[in-house]
Scaffold this motif. Sequence first.
Motif, short mmCIF file in Angstrom:
data_model
loop_
_atom_site.label_atom_id
_atom_site.label_comp_id
_atom_site.label_asym_id
_atom_site.label_seq_id
_atom_site.Cartn_x
_atom_site.Cartn_y
_atom_site.Cartn_z
N ASN A 264 -9.55 -53.20 22.31
CA ASN A 264 -8.13 -52.88 22.26
C ASN A 264 -7.69 -52.34 20.90
O ASN A 264 -6.50 -52.13 20.66
N MET A 265 -8.64 -52.12 20.01
CA MET A 265 -8.29 -51.60 18.68
C MET A 265 -8.10 -50.07 18.73
O MET A 265 -8.64 -49.41 19.61
N PRO A 266 -7.34 -49.52 17.77
CA PRO A 266 -7.16 -48.06 17.70
C PRO A 266 -8.51 -47.35 17.59
O PRO A 266 -9.49 -47.91 17.08
N GLU A 267 -8.56 -46.15 18.08
CA GLU A 267 -9.82 -45.39 18.10
C GLU A 267 -10.45 -45.28 16.72
O GLU A 267 -11.66 -45.41 16.55
N GLN A 268 -9.61 -45.03 15.68
CA GLN A 268 -10.13 -44.89 14.32
C GLN A 268 -10.74 -46.22 13.83
O GLN A 268 -11.77 -46.23 13.17
N ALA A 269 -10.10 -47.34 14.19
CA ALA A 269 -10.62 -48.65 13.79
C ALA A 269 -11.97 -48.91 14.46
O ALA A 269 -12.89 -49.46 13.84
N GLN A 270 -12.10 -48.54 15.73
CA GLN A 270 -13.38 -48.70 16.42
C GLN A 270 -14.47 -47.86 15.78
O GLN A 270 -15.63 -48.29 15.64
N LYS A 271 -14.10 -46.65 15.36
CA LYS A 271 -15.06 -45.77 14.70
C LYS A 271 -15.53 -46.37 13.38
O LYS A 271 -16.74 -46.40 13.09
N ALA B 63 -10.69 -51.53 5.64
CA ALA B 63 -10.95 -50.09 5.59
C ALA B 63 -9.91 -49.31 6.38
O ALA B 63 -9.47 -48.22 5.98
N TYR B 64 -9.51 -49.86 7.50
CA TYR B 64 -8.48 -49.21 8.32
C TYR B 64 -7.14 -49.23 7.60
O TYR B 64 -6.38 -48.25 7.62
N ALA B 65 -6.82 -50.36 6.93
CA ALA B 65 -5.56 -50.47 6.20
C ALA B 65 -5.53 -49.49 5.03
O ALA B 65 -4.46 -48.95 4.68
N GLN B 66 -6.71 -49.23 4.42
CA GLN B 66 -6.78 -48.30 3.29
C GLN B 66 -6.94 -46.85 3.74
O GLN B 66 -7.10 -45.96 2.90
N LYS B 67 -6.92 -46.65 5.02
CA LYS B 67 -6.93 -45.30 5.63
C LYS B 67 -8.21 -44.51 5.30
O LYS B 67 -8.16 -43.29 5.11
N LEU B 68 -9.34 -45.23 5.27
CA LEU B 68 -10.59 -44.51 5.05
C LEU B 68 -10.91 -43.70 6.30
O LEU B 68 -10.91 -44.24 7.41
N PRO B 69 -11.20 -42.40 6.15
CA PRO B 69 -11.50 -41.58 7.33
C PRO B 69 -12.90 -41.85 7.90
O PRO B 69 -13.15 -41.65 9.08
N ALA B 70 -13.82 -42.29 7.03
CA ALA B 70 -15.19 -42.56 7.46
C ALA B 70 -15.85 -43.43 6.39
O ALA B 70 -15.33 -43.60 5.29
N ILE B 71 -17.02 -43.95 6.70
CA ILE B 71 -17.75 -44.83 5.78
C ILE B 71 -19.00 -44.12 5.31
O ILE B 71 -19.87 -43.75 6.11
N GLU B 72 -19.08 -43.92 4.00
CA GLU B 72 -20.26 -43.23 3.44
C GLU B 72 -21.18 -44.18 2.68
O GLU B 72 -22.35 -43.87 2.45
N GLY B 73 -20.67 -45.32 2.24
CA GLY B 73 -21.51 -46.25 1.50
C GLY B 73 -20.98 -47.66 1.61
O GLY B 73 -19.80 -47.89 1.93
N MET C 34 -5.59 -55.51 12.10
CA MET C 34 -5.69 -54.09 12.47
C MET C 34 -4.49 -53.66 13.29
O MET C 34 -3.95 -52.55 13.10
N LEU C 35 -4.07 -54.52 14.24
CA LEU C 35 -2.91 -54.17 15.05
C LEU C 35 -1.65 -54.10 14.19
O LEU C 35 -0.78 -53.25 14.41
N GLN C 36 -1.55 -55.01 13.20
CA GLN C 36 -0.41 -54.96 12.29
C GLN C 36 -0.43 -53.68 11.47
O GLN C 36 0.61 -53.04 11.25
#
Length: 526
Positions: free
Chosen positions: A402-409, A445-455, A496-498
């Motif tokens: 039930n998490m946002p798509e970006q959070a699941q990614k 990471a979702y709260a900090q608006k990271l678009p992707a994880i590189e390290g 994450m929902l918040q």
Amino acid sequence: MNQINPQLQKILDDFAQNSLPNGKNSNEYRNLIAAVTASPVLNERLNTAAEKGYLDKLAVNKNPNAGASYNAEETRISINLSQLKKLTKQKSLIFQLGHEIQHGFFYYEQGHKETENRVLAEIDKIAESDAKRKDYTKPLKDLQDAERNDEALAMIAGWNAVVSYEQKLQGKTKLSLQEIVGKGFGYERHFLDETALGNKKIIPTKGLKFNPDMTVSDSQKEILARTYYDQSPQKARLGPHGESDYRNSYATRVIGYIVRKHNEHDPKAELVIDMKGLGLDERLIERNGLNLGAENRRGVYYDKSNPKTPQYFDHTASGANRFEHVPITRPKAEDPFQAMMSRYQNVLDAYERNDRHAVRNSTEELIRGNPDVRQLWDGLHEAEAQNRRQYERENYLYSLDNMPEQAQKLHAQITDKFTAYIKEHHLPYSEYGIRNSIAALTAEAYAQKLPAIEGLVITKDNRLAVMHEDTAFLRVAEVNADKAMLTMPKESFQDMLQTEQNLQFEAEQREMERQMERSRSMVMSR
């Protein structure tokens, strides 16, 4: 004279002291000792069984329809005292003791104990299933086949004990069939052609092959299974009334277990047994003493040969119906108080076993006859159903699905990075710690608006961090590693929902500001 080892001697002496009026001074004791030492094969088997713990006790068998019996759980042979009264019955006693102690070897060394445990486990599995029609034929047949082999091998062991007795008595190893049988000892008919025996001729039963010394090998067990285990109720004469065969006698205990387990889990499901195919008879089973757990209890079953007609097993191991067949149309009158106490005991037993399904079913059975309690129970059921639906809603609400798509990614990327990192650095994380840490780091990471994880890295000051670098700057999200390990995923998913709500609010605010700016621009242009 054959030797009796100390373990067996103690068993014999205890039997004399506890079961014989004159103890070791009685004729019965002297006759028992004589029988044990008269056959070298029997003597060796009893000594070995006593050493290995397959035989710990002798007792009196009070069943007039059985000369002797063996109880594997209590490692005990029970003897009918009539067999000890006269020395003339020595040969019959030797056969019986050789027969019964073989049951001990079969149970502990030849797989019967494992077969019983496997069959009971299979019955439990069928009873606990969600099927609406539960067929118990296969486990019942498996146990029936094992018991058939058990009895056949016991007959061979009894015969070989008698052969050993005659060889010692006559002082030679090669004897004729006539010399083995002599005047008869009550069990020879299973080894001989009965038609010829009636004409005073002694020839082997059809298909049976004797060894040169007149012993019988275990390879002949199928012949003995047919002549002994498969004999009709009229010839076997087992049970309290002397009218049962081996199939129905052995099946009585197992069917009782099946009915009890079935009704503990789902009495509304159909209980199916191929009674006709297994050679079973409800009347004989009930007259053998069927244990369904309490007096006046009844269990519905369906015979495969007549699948649409319900049949009924009744408890006959105790109470007013003891050792009786209870017809469908004429059951004994039920004592309401006894019936209620019986159902109440079922509830207590289910709680003691910590069996949730049995608790529910036995409780429903207890209250079924009381309308007021039924109404209260229905209300409790509805409240429980509401609580369950609420629990399921919350479980889904605070789940990864039930998490946002970006959070699941981000969660998937952090999972890959984190598991690889702890494996590379041999970090002692449990599955619990891994799951919690990934969820906590994903929330940040979702709260900090990271678009992707590189390290991903764990710093010297015990911070668990992930990062993403773009052309402008390095974005980092970090959490305390110890705290993250102890944070339940549900809390992280709530965060994450918040965050999602905050992001939506920020987007709405920006849109309102754009709208206001556009409005001001329009006013100025006028």
